[in-house]
Motif scaffolding. Structure first.
Motif, short mmCIF file in Angstrom:
data_model
loop_
_atom_site.label_atom_id
_atom_site.label_comp_id
_atom_site.label_asym_id
_atom_site.label_seq_id
_atom_site.Cartn_x
_atom_site.Cartn_y
_atom_site.Cartn_z
N GLY A 123 33.79 3.93 40.49
CA GLY A 123 34.33 3.62 39.17
C GLY A 123 35.52 2.69 39.12
O GLY A 123 36.13 2.52 38.07
N LEU A 124 35.86 2.09 40.24
CA LEU A 124 36.96 1.11 40.24
C LEU A 124 36.44 -0.26 39.84
O LEU A 124 35.25 -0.55 40.02
N PRO A 125 37.32 -1.12 39.34
CA PRO A 125 36.87 -2.45 38.91
C PRO A 125 36.54 -3.38 40.08
O PRO A 125 35.85 -4.38 39.90
N ASP A 126 37.02 -3.06 41.27
CA ASP A 126 36.86 -3.89 42.46
C ASP A 126 37.57 -3.15 43.59
O ASP A 126 38.13 -2.07 43.37
N THR A 132 50.56 3.48 37.96
CA THR A 132 49.99 3.53 36.61
C THR A 132 48.64 2.83 36.49
O THR A 132 47.87 3.14 35.60
N ARG A 133 48.40 1.86 37.35
CA ARG A 133 47.15 1.09 37.27
C ARG A 133 46.92 0.45 38.65
O ARG A 133 47.86 -0.01 39.28
N PRO A 134 45.66 0.41 39.09
CA PRO A 134 45.40 -0.21 40.39
C PRO A 134 45.52 -1.74 40.32
O PRO A 134 45.47 -2.33 39.24
N VAL A 135 45.67 -2.33 41.48
CA VAL A 135 45.70 -3.79 41.60
C VAL A 135 44.34 -4.22 42.19
O VAL A 135 44.12 -4.11 43.40
N PRO A 136 43.39 -4.65 41.33
CA PRO A 136 42.10 -5.12 41.83
C PRO A 136 42.29 -6.42 42.62
O PRO A 136 43.06 -7.30 42.21
N VAL A 137 41.57 -6.51 43.73
CA VAL A 137 41.68 -7.70 44.58
C VAL A 137 40.29 -8.28 44.78
O VAL A 137 39.53 -7.83 45.64
N PRO A 138 39.93 -9.27 43.96
CA PRO A 138 38.59 -9.87 44.08
C PRO A 138 38.42 -10.63 45.39
O PRO A 138 39.39 -11.13 45.96
N ASN A 139 37.20 -10.73 45.83
CA ASN A 139 36.87 -11.45 47.06
C ASN A 139 36.50 -12.89 46.70
O ASN A 139 35.38 -13.34 46.93
N ASP A 140 37.46 -13.60 46.12
CA ASP A 140 37.19 -14.95 45.63
C ASP A 140 38.03 -16.02 46.34
O ASP A 140 38.11 -17.15 45.88
#
Length: 140
Positions: free
Chosen positions: A50-53, A87-95
């Protein structure tokens, strides 16, 4: 050069900093910390739970944020207290670019014994990622 307690005023802004976070950064941090939770490196797993990334380690984010304070004061040992709420995760895209954590801070209170409270604001993509982020610093 030490920062003089008598010359610091409430509201003094510390120099803001930006900290890039890539997947490579996360792998290196996992190796250093021993935290190999797949939410920090396996995109499929992160999405399934359920995480954004893939997300940055909370302790990594916390450590990057306090660098604004330690760089300002010039001595990491001057930080006598530090705490945050995640308070909120730091999403780290593979871009190839990843994410950027933006950190600003200011002196919120002058305390006794030549100490000051510094409040920090850490964001990524305009979203606050650390709440109640405060450090107590002993000045010269």
């Amino acid at each position: 050069m030490a920062i003089d307690y008598d010359e610091v005023e409430v509201g003094t802004e510390l120099p803001a900093q930006s900290f890039p976070v890539t997947r490579d950064t996360l792998v290196r941090y996992a190796g250093a910390s021993g935290d190999f939770n797949p939410i920090h490196w396996n995109e499929k797993f992160a999405l399934e739970v359920g995480l954004p990334d893939v997300i940055a380690h909370g302790m990594f984010t916390m450590a990057e944020a306090i660098r604004v304070v330690t760089d300002w004061v010039g001595d990491p040992a001057a930080v006598v207290e530090y705490g945050v709420r995640f308070t909120r995760p730091v999403p780290v895209p593979n871009d190839g670019v990843g994410a950027v954590v933006e950190v600003s801070a200011k002196v919120a209170k002058k305390l006794d014994d030549r100490r000051v409270q510094v409040d920090l604001l850490a964001t990524t993509g305009g979203q606050k990622v650390l709440g109640m982020s405060r450090a107590v610093v002993r000045l010269g």
